[in-house]
Design a protein around this motif. Sequence first.
Motif, PDB file in Angstrom:
ATOM      1  N   ALA A 108       0.822  -1.206   0.000  1.00 43.20           N
ATOM      2  CA  ALA A 108       0.000   0.000   0.000  1.00 43.20           C
ATOM      3  C   ALA A 108       0.861   1.263   0.000  1.00 43.20           C
ATOM      4  O   ALA A 108       0.398   2.324  -0.406  1.00 43.20           O
ATOM      5  N   ARG A 109       2.122   1.130   0.418  1.00 43.27           N
ATOM      6  CA  ARG A 109       3.019   2.288   0.531  1.00 43.27           C
ATOM      7  C   ARG A 109       3.821   2.580  -0.729  1.00 43.27           C
ATOM      8  O   ARG A 109       4.315   3.696  -0.877  1.00 43.27           O
ATOM      9  N   CYS A 110       4.050   1.579  -1.582  1.00 44.73           N
ATOM     10  CA  CYS A 110       4.934   1.821  -2.725  1.00 44.73           C
ATOM     11  C   CYS A 110       4.479   1.066  -3.969  1.00 44.73           C
ATOM     12  O   CYS A 110       3.626   0.186  -3.898  1.00 44.73           O
ATOM     13  N   GLU A 111       5.070   1.432  -5.093  1.00 44.47           N
ATOM     14  CA  GLU A 111       4.675   0.891  -6.393  1.00 44.47           C
ATOM     15  C   GLU A 111       4.922  -0.610  -6.526  1.00 44.47           C
ATOM     16  O   GLU A 111       4.089  -1.338  -7.044  1.00 44.47           O
ATOM     17  N   ARG A 112       6.121  -1.043  -6.105  1.00 46.74           N
ATOM     18  CA  ARG A 112       6.515  -2.436  -6.291  1.00 46.74           C
ATOM     19  C   ARG A 112       7.028  -3.024  -4.984  1.00 46.74           C
ATOM     20  O   ARG A 112       7.818  -2.399  -4.285  1.00 46.74           O
ATOM     21  N   VAL A 113       6.603  -4.252  -4.723  1.00 43.21           N
ATOM     22  CA  VAL A 113       7.075  -5.003  -3.570  1.00 43.21           C
ATOM     23  C   VAL A 113       7.544  -6.354  -4.084  1.00 43.21           C
ATOM     24  O   VAL A 113       6.896  -6.958  -4.933  1.00 43.21           O
ATOM     25  N   ALA A 114       8.679  -6.800  -3.576  1.00 46.11           N
ATOM     26  CA  ALA A 114       9.194  -8.111  -3.966  1.00 46.11           C
ATOM     27  C   ALA A 114       9.604  -8.870  -2.717  1.00 46.11           C
ATOM     28  O   ALA A 114      10.069  -8.281  -1.737  1.00 46.11           O
ATOM     29  N   VAL A 115       9.422 -10.176  -2.772  1.00 45.09           N
ATOM     30  CA  VAL A 115       9.873 -11.066  -1.712  1.00 45.09           C
ATOM     31  C   VAL A 115      10.814 -12.067  -2.355  1.00 45.09           C
ATOM     32  O   VAL A 115      10.470 -12.685  -3.370  1.00 45.09           O
ATOM     33  N   VAL A 116      11.993 -12.210  -1.774  1.00 46.66           N
ATOM     34  CA  VAL A 116      12.941 -13.236  -2.211  1.00 46.66           C
ATOM     35  C   VAL A 116      12.929 -14.291  -1.115  1.00 46.66           C
ATOM     36  O   VAL A 116      13.513 -14.114  -0.049  1.00 46.66           O
ATOM     37  N   LEU A 134      -2.430  -9.478  -4.021  1.00 49.89           N
ATOM     38  CA  LEU A 134      -1.766  -8.187  -4.199  1.00 49.89           C
ATOM     39  C   LEU A 134      -1.116  -8.108  -5.578  1.00 49.89           C
ATOM     40  O   LEU A 134      -0.204  -8.876  -5.880  1.00 49.89           O
ATOM     41  N   ASN A 135      -1.574  -7.170  -6.401  1.00 52.36           N
ATOM     42  CA  ASN A 135      -1.100  -7.072  -7.784  1.00 52.36           C
ATOM     43  C   ASN A 135       0.312  -6.528  -7.922  1.00 52.36           C
ATOM     44  O   ASN A 135       0.979  -6.811  -8.913  1.00 52.36           O
ATOM     45  N   ASN A 136       0.768  -5.740  -6.978  1.00 53.39           N
ATOM     46  CA  ASN A 136       2.093  -5.137  -7.097  1.00 53.39           C
ATOM     47  C   ASN A 136       3.173  -5.893  -6.319  1.00 53.39           C
ATOM     48  O   ASN A 136       4.252  -5.361  -6.067  1.00 53.39           O
ATOM     49  N   VAL A 137       2.900  -7.143  -5.958  1.00 55.11           N
ATOM     50  CA  VAL A 137       3.849  -7.967  -5.209  1.00 55.11           C
ATOM     51  C   VAL A 137       4.333  -9.108  -6.086  1.00 55.11           C
ATOM     52  O   VAL A 137       3.529  -9.840  -6.672  1.00 55.11           O
ATOM     53  N   SER A 138       5.656  -9.248  -6.183  1.00 53.35           N
ATOM     54  CA  SER A 138       6.239 -10.402  -6.866  1.00 53.35           C
ATOM     55  C   SER A 138       6.959 -11.250  -5.824  1.00 53.35           C
ATOM     56  O   SER A 138       7.495 -10.727  -4.847  1.00 53.35           O
ATOM     57  N   SER A 177      33.607 -16.227  -8.190  1.00 52.08           N
ATOM     58  CA  SER A 177      34.663 -15.571  -7.414  1.00 52.08           C
ATOM     59  C   SER A 177      35.996 -16.142  -7.906  1.00 52.08           C
ATOM     60  O   SER A 177      36.019 -16.988  -8.797  1.00 52.08           O
ATOM     61  N   ASP A 178      37.091 -15.708  -7.311  1.00 52.42           N
ATOM     62  CA  ASP A 178      38.398 -16.239  -7.706  1.00 52.42           C
ATOM     63  C   ASP A 178      38.539 -17.718  -7.345  1.00 52.42           C
ATOM     64  O   ASP A 178      39.262 -18.451  -8.013  1.00 52.42           O
ATOM     65  N   GLU A 179      37.847 -18.155  -6.303  1.00 49.68           N
ATOM     66  CA  GLU A 179      38.006 -19.519  -5.808  1.00 49.68           C
ATOM     67  C   GLU A 179      36.970 -20.510  -6.335  1.00 49.68           C
ATOM     68  O   GLU A 179      37.232 -21.694  -6.427  1.00 49.68           O
ATOM     69  N   ALA A 180      35.769 -20.028  -6.623  1.00 46.45           N
ATOM     70  CA  ALA A 180      34.689 -20.963  -6.983  1.00 46.45           C
ATOM     71  C   ALA A 180      33.600 -20.233  -7.748  1.00 46.45           C
ATOM     72  O   ALA A 180      33.685 -19.029  -7.980  1.00 46.45           O
ATOM     73  N   GLN A 181      32.580 -20.986  -8.117  1.00 42.34           N
ATOM     74  CA  GLN A 181      31.423 -20.386  -8.758  1.00 42.34           C
ATOM     75  C   GLN A 181      30.163 -21.104  -8.292  1.00 42.34           C
ATOM     76  O   GLN A 181      30.228 -22.231  -7.803  1.00 42.34           O
ATOM     77  N   ALA A 182      29.035 -20.412  -8.455  1.00 38.36           N
ATOM     78  CA  ALA A 182      27.752 -20.967  -8.017  1.00 38.36           C
ATOM     79  C   ALA A 182      26.706 -20.684  -9.083  1.00 38.36           C
ATOM     80  O   ALA A 182      26.625 -19.565  -9.593  1.00 38.36           O
ATOM     81  N   VAL A 183      25.920 -21.690  -9.403  1.00 37.32           N
ATOM     82  CA  VAL A 183      24.782 -21.509 -10.308  1.00 37.32           C
ATOM     83  C   VAL A 183      23.581 -21.181  -9.435  1.00 37.32           C
ATOM     84  O   VAL A 183      23.286 -21.873  -8.469  1.00 37.32           O
ATOM     85  N   ILE A 184      22.888 -20.090  -9.797  1.00 35.59           N
ATOM     86  CA  ILE A 184      21.767 -19.600  -9.007  1.00 35.59           C
ATOM     87  C   ILE A 184      20.473 -19.972  -9.719  1.00 35.59           C
ATOM     88  O   ILE A 184      20.268 -19.613 -10.873  1.00 35.59           O
ATOM     89  N   GLU A 185      19.602 -20.692  -9.021  1.00 38.65           N
ATOM     90  CA  GLU A 185      18.331 -21.131  -9.593  1.00 38.65           C
ATOM     91  C   GLU A 185      17.196 -20.306  -8.982  1.00 38.65           C
ATOM     92  O   GLU A 185      16.926 -20.409  -7.789  1.00 38.65           O
ATOM     93  N   TRP A 186      16.579 -19.485  -9.820  1.00 48.30           N
ATOM     94  CA  TRP A 186      15.442 -18.653  -9.424  1.00 48.30           C
ATOM     95  C   TRP A 186      14.154 -19.267  -9.949  1.00 48.30           C
ATOM     96  O   TRP A 186      14.137 -19.835 -11.019  1.00 48.30           O
ATOM     97  N   GLU A 187      13.108 -19.090  -9.182  1.00 47.39           N
ATOM     98  CA  GLU A 187      11.770 -19.476  -9.642  1.00 47.39           C
ATOM     99  C   GLU A 187      10.821 -18.348  -9.249  1.00 47.39           C
ATOM    100  O   GLU A 187      10.824 -17.912  -8.093  1.00 47.39           O
ATOM    101  N   GLN A 188      10.045 -17.849 -10.199  1.00 44.31           N
ATOM    102  CA  GLN A 188       9.086 -16.799  -9.875  1.00 44.31           C
ATOM    103  C   GLN A 188       7.757 -17.449  -9.562  1.00 44.31           C
ATOM    104  O   GLN A 188       7.151 -18.109 -10.396  1.00 44.31           O
ATOM    105  N   TRP A 189       7.268 -17.236  -8.343  1.00 39.83           N
ATOM    106  CA  TRP A 189       6.002 -17.805  -7.901  1.00 39.83           C
ATOM    107  C   TRP A 189       4.844 -16.852  -8.115  1.00 39.83           C
ATOM    108  O   TRP A 189       3.702 -17.283  -8.197  1.00 39.83           O
ATOM    109  N   GLN A 190       5.112 -15.579  -8.184  1.00 42.50           N
ATOM    110  CA  GLN A 190       4.046 -14.590  -8.334  1.00 42.50           C
ATOM    111  C   GLN A 190       4.604 -13.364  -9.018  1.00 42.50           C
ATOM    112  O   GLN A 190       5.692 -12.940  -8.782  1.00 42.50           O
TER     113      GLN A 190
END
Length: 179
Positions: A100-108, A127-131, A166-179
């Motif tokens: 209600a306070r701002c245009e966009r809200v996101a939850v990770v 809520l339409n402005n929440v991802s 990073s210099d030592e390793a790497q990580a694959v990041i898996e995102w899923e959008q639920w809303q």
Amino acid sequence: MALKATIYKANINVANMDEHIYGDFALTMARHPSETEERLMVRLLAYCRFATPDSEGLEFTKDLFETGEPALWQHDLTGMLTQWIEVGLPDEDKVRKASARCERVAVVAYGSTAQDWYQKSSKLKTLNNVSVWALSTASTEAVQALCTRGMDLQLNIMDGEWTLISDEAQAVIEWEQWQ
């Protein structure tokens, strides 16, 4: 005597080939004494998800020090709140008030109970402005291994696949959008 926050610095080069966004970000993050390295790195990933080279005003907040604040927020040049970003599994009422306070809200969301939390969060779905974005447990464990007090990182995004290096390793990041 109260414990103090630990300061982490991250220099991160982002190459988002999907959206043609490229930039270097020098970030300073305060890790609350009760915060895990996993959560700290999720906050960093949230910053990368919502930052653009021209996204003035996107910043880390006092978060765990101030319960009324999110992990990140963004203000426009007039000082008006435009984006509210929560990390973890926040209370539905807090997210509703933020929407209600701002245009966009996101939850990770992350963690082993994230899916259950989302299924029980019926108010969020109206809520339409929440991802809502979710990170896999494998992703948060992998990025936690990259965490140091002074980080030099490269984030490559191509065909929806995120790789944090990073210099030592790497990580694959898996995102899923639920809303």
